[in-house]
Write an enzyme that holds these catalytic residues in place. Structure first.
Site, PDB file in Angstrom:
ATOM      1  N   GLU A 148       0.341  -1.110   0.454  1.00  0.00           N
ATOM      2  CA  GLU A 148       0.259   0.113  -0.292  1.00  0.00           C
ATOM      3  C   GLU A 148       0.551   1.391  -0.207  1.00  0.00           C
ATOM      4  O   GLU A 148       0.216   2.112   1.053  1.00  0.00           O
ATOM      5  CB  GLU A 148      -0.760  -0.077   1.161  1.00  0.00           C
ATOM      6  CG  GLU A 148      -2.124  -0.948   1.578  1.00  0.00           C
ATOM      7  CD  GLU A 148      -2.792  -0.860   1.661  1.00  0.00           C
ATOM      8  OE1 GLU A 148      -3.346   0.084   3.192  1.00  0.00           O
ATOM      9  OE2 GLU A 148      -3.737  -1.520   1.665  1.00  0.00           O
ATOM     10  N   GLU A 199      -5.159  -8.724   1.167  1.00  0.00           N
ATOM     11  CA  GLU A 199      -6.619  -8.679   2.466  1.00  0.00           C
ATOM     12  C   GLU A 199      -7.760  -8.511   1.757  1.00  0.00           C
ATOM     13  O   GLU A 199      -8.289  -7.169   0.720  1.00  0.00           O
ATOM     14  CB  GLU A 199      -5.174  -7.017   3.340  1.00  0.00           C
ATOM     15  CG  GLU A 199      -4.395  -7.216   3.243  1.00  0.00           C
ATOM     16  CD  GLU A 199      -3.895  -6.256   4.099  1.00  0.00           C
ATOM     17  OE1 GLU A 199      -4.192  -4.988   4.460  1.00  0.00           O
ATOM     18  OE2 GLU A 199      -1.944  -6.070   4.080  1.00  0.00           O
ATOM     19  N   TRP A 237      -7.655 -10.679   5.966  1.00  0.00           N
ATOM     20  CA  TRP A 237      -7.266  -9.677   7.456  1.00  0.00           C
ATOM     21  C   TRP A 237      -7.681 -10.279   7.898  1.00  0.00           C
ATOM     22  O   TRP A 237      -8.719  -9.081   8.208  1.00  0.00           O
ATOM     23  CB  TRP A 237      -6.802  -8.476   6.396  1.00  0.00           C
ATOM     24  CG  TRP A 237      -6.031  -7.912   7.958  1.00  0.00           C
ATOM     25  CD1 TRP A 237      -6.534  -7.341   8.318  1.00  0.00           C
ATOM     26  CD2 TRP A 237      -4.949  -7.455   7.684  1.00  0.00           C
ATOM     27  NE1 TRP A 237      -5.305  -5.982   9.176  1.00  0.00           N
ATOM     28  CE2 TRP A 237      -4.347  -6.873   8.755  1.00  0.00           C
ATOM     29  CE3 TRP A 237      -3.622  -7.807   6.409  1.00  0.00           C
ATOM     30  CZ2 TRP A 237      -2.910  -6.140   9.269  1.00  0.00           C
ATOM     31  CZ3 TRP A 237      -2.168  -7.677   7.631  1.00  0.00           C
ATOM     32  CH2 TRP A 237      -2.012  -7.047   8.262  1.00  0.00           C
TER      33      TRP A 237
END
Ligand code: 8P5
Length: 445
Positions: free
Chosen positions: A164, A351, A398
């Site tokens: 990210e 995720e 996640w």
């Protein structure tokens, strides 16, 4: 029954700073998150990752939970400050030995290690020299990749360079809500560019190993709250999605956003390096982003915080993070990727998960039906995207454990396993048993 394709990888994901603890053990150096979480007011309740889930010491028992779930893959991150305490220079063999043990144990369990090199815990020594706003950090990351490739290159089947970069740059250097806590638009853009360049520098290094190479981006379909907000929505899409997808998959920054930002810091060769071919694209999906320009004045050239422009439709259900629960957003973003990016490699959902108000009931269980419904809805949307022709190879929930949720501290629980931080006892939530059944069936019942 919504079966996933044959060979689909089912996994769970974690990150070093969120679960390991032992932040000074065996030569580990400080990271920007050690510094940031020690800063008064930075993290809810003053929580830090100093202990977290004590996973650095309890990893073997946690890996037994992976076997209990029956997952075929496990995504986790290496702590750069354990391997290079100063970010560059002297290698800490104890750090490498720790991760060698983890990888070898996973392989012995028949679980594929999916290794993230950078999940936000930049060595503080590098931040002291500007961190991701300093172009020299690109070379430091490339060297880190070389050290890791040499130590683990013969046994890691999938590498993820960055987790990210939008959060690392726009939240860490733009809004200041994450480490290193800088709130400056131009710093966010410089950090984003150098993170992408670092990815580009690491790809050829990791490609020398036996593993596949990818990167993980967080993507969120953007919706205007009213038609008048369409321009603002396009800018937020440009900031959060296209500013990373276009360089990575098309070798260019989006023109409309270059103009909007007045960005001119790319050097010759940067974009070619960033666009190095990928074996897979990691996608983290949590929610859609709703945008109302509201204020008529021009928003800050860099969206330091999307919250400033988010007006969430009241009718939509939300998680404890305040994020709207919109499973179809996952299908929407995957179909968009396939449509807008002809060079799209196979996708891994690296995720997806949610925080809800979990609690241990009088019978000693955690009946997290909301999480089961969240995961079921998103897996159904994922199956829809695959039916629409998107090449998705795996899904990582996640998270394995409740953990340190960055600026929210330990008050937001995402785990399939509940962690009692006072005793470090792990307790399978109802969602863990549900997910194990989905894995076993290779799809939704
Ligand atoms: N508005 N809104 N936005 C939705 C998502 C914003 C970006 N945050 C993430 O994606 C982080 C990602 C991170 O890898 C993990 O380390 C975090 O624990 C999870 C949960 O927070 C997610």
């Amino acid at each position: 029954m919504r079966a996933m394709p044959e060979g689909f990888r089912w996994g769970v994901a974690t990150a070093a700073y969120q679960i390991e603890g032992s932040v000074s053990a065996d030569g580990r150096g400080p990271s920007i998150w050690d510094t940031f979480s020690a800063t008064p007011g930075a993290v809810r309740h003053g929580d830090t990752g100093a202990i977290a889930c004590d996973h650095y010491r309890r990893w073997k028992q946690d890996f037994a939970l992976l076997s209990e779930l029956g997952v075929s893959a496990y995504r986790f991150s290496l702590a750069w400050p354990r391997i290079l305490p100063e970010g560059t220079g002297q290698v800490n063999q104890s750090g490498l030995d720790h991760y060698r043990r983890l990888v070898d144990d996973l392989l012995a369990r028949g679980i594929e290690p999916v290794v993230t090199l950078y999940h936000w815990d930049l060595p503080q020594a590098l931040q002291d020299r500007g961190g991701w706003t300093n172009r020299a950090t690109i070379d430091a990351f490339a060297r880190y990749a070389e050290v890791v490739a040499e130590a683990l290159g013969d046994r890691v089947p999938r590498w993820i360079t960055l987790n990210e970069p939008w959060v690392s740059s726009f939240v860490g250097y733009g809004s200041g809500r994450h480490a290193p806590g800088i709130a400056d638009g131009r710093s966010a853009l410089l950090a984003a560019h150098h993170l992408l360049c670092a990815h580009g520098a690491a790809v050829p290094v990791l490609r020398e190993t036996s593993g596949q190479v990818g990167v993980t981006v967080n993507l969120s379909p953007v919706r205007p709250v009213t038609p008048e907000d369409a321009d603002a929505a396009r800018r937020v899409d440009g900031c959060q999605n296209r500013w990373f997808l276009d360089p990575l998959l098309a070798g260019r920054y989006p023109e409309d956003m270059i103009e909007w930002y007045g960005f001119a810091d790319a050097e010759p060769g940067d974009l070619e390096s960033i666009a190095a071919p990928l074996d897979f694209l990691g996608v983290n999906y949590y929610t859609r982003t709703w945008v109302a320009s509201g204020d008529r004045d021009v928003p800050h050239p860099v969206h330091p915080s999307l919250d400033a422009h988010q007006v969430l439709p009241e009718k939509l259900p939300r998680t404890l993070m305040g994020w709207t629960i919109e499973p179809d957003g996952l299908r929407e973003l995957l179909v968009r990727l396939r449509t807008d990016y002809p060079g799209l490699p196979p996708v891994l959902i690296t995720e997806n998960g949610a925080a809800f108000d979990d609690y241990v009931d009088p019978e000693g269980g955690v009946d997290d039906e909301e999480r089961i419904a969240f995961l079921a809805g998103h897996l159904s949307a994922l199956a829809d995207a695959i039916d629409a022709g998107v090449d998705v190879r795996g899904y990582f929930c996640w998270s394995l454990l409740d953990n340190f949720e960055w600026a929210e501290g330990y008050g937001r629980r995402f785990g399939l396993y509940h962690v009692d931080y006072a005793t470090q006892h792990r307790l399978a939530k109802a969602s863990a048993r549900w997910y194990a059944d989905v894995v076993k069936r290779n799809g939704l019942p």
